[in-house]
Design a protein around this motif. Structure first.
Motif, short mmCIF file in Angstrom:
data_model
loop_
_atom_site.label_atom_id
_atom_site.label_comp_id
_atom_site.label_asym_id
_atom_site.label_seq_id
_atom_site.Cartn_x
_atom_site.Cartn_y
_atom_site.Cartn_z
N VAL A 49 23.62 37.35 0.33
CA VAL A 49 24.92 37.25 0.98
C VAL A 49 24.79 37.15 2.50
N ALA A 50 23.64 37.50 3.04
CA ALA A 50 23.43 37.39 4.49
C ALA A 50 21.94 37.38 4.78
N ALA A 51 21.60 36.78 5.91
CA ALA A 51 20.22 36.79 6.41
C ALA A 51 20.29 37.02 7.91
N VAL A 52 19.62 38.06 8.37
CA VAL A 52 19.66 38.42 9.79
C VAL A 52 18.23 38.54 10.32
N PRO A 53 18.06 38.36 11.64
CA PRO A 53 16.70 38.32 12.17
C PRO A 53 16.06 39.69 12.44
N THR A 54 16.85 40.75 12.56
CA THR A 54 16.27 42.04 12.93
C THR A 54 16.58 43.12 11.89
#
Length: 100
Positions: A49-54
């Motif tokens: 549902v989401a992909a974040v860098p940190t």
């Protein structure tokens, strides 16, 4: 002289074990599972549902989803932290993440 010799006993054991092997192969040998995912992009029953860098951003979003009582898992693939939920929870999770 006995009617049963060592050769007869051996042949009978081969027939019995061969029949057992055939029956087990027939019952359990048809393996139709999907080919394993060697790319790392298939998460089985879970949906991204989401992909974040940190990791900090991932923890923030996980907190919001858990506050909404949505079970979430975080997986790191490469440089991204992916948030995964069950397909039934995916629309609600996306809605919670959009309102954040």
């Amino acid at each position: 002289m006995s009617g049963v010799t060592a050769l007869t006993t051996f042949l009978l054991m081969v027939v019995v074990f061969g029949g057992l092997a055939f029956a087990l192969r027939w019952a359990f040998g048809d393996d139709r599972r999907a080919v394993p995912d060697h790319t790392g992009d298939d998460f089985g029953l879970l949906t991204e549902v989401a992909a974040v860098p940190t990791p900090v951003a991932a923890d923030l979003l996980v907190g919001r989803l858990r506050a909404a009582r949505i079970k979430v898992t975080v997986v790191r693939r490469g440089e991204l932290h992916r948030l995964l939920v069950f397909p039934a929870d995916a629309p609600d999770a996306r809605l919670v993440l959009r309102r954040s």
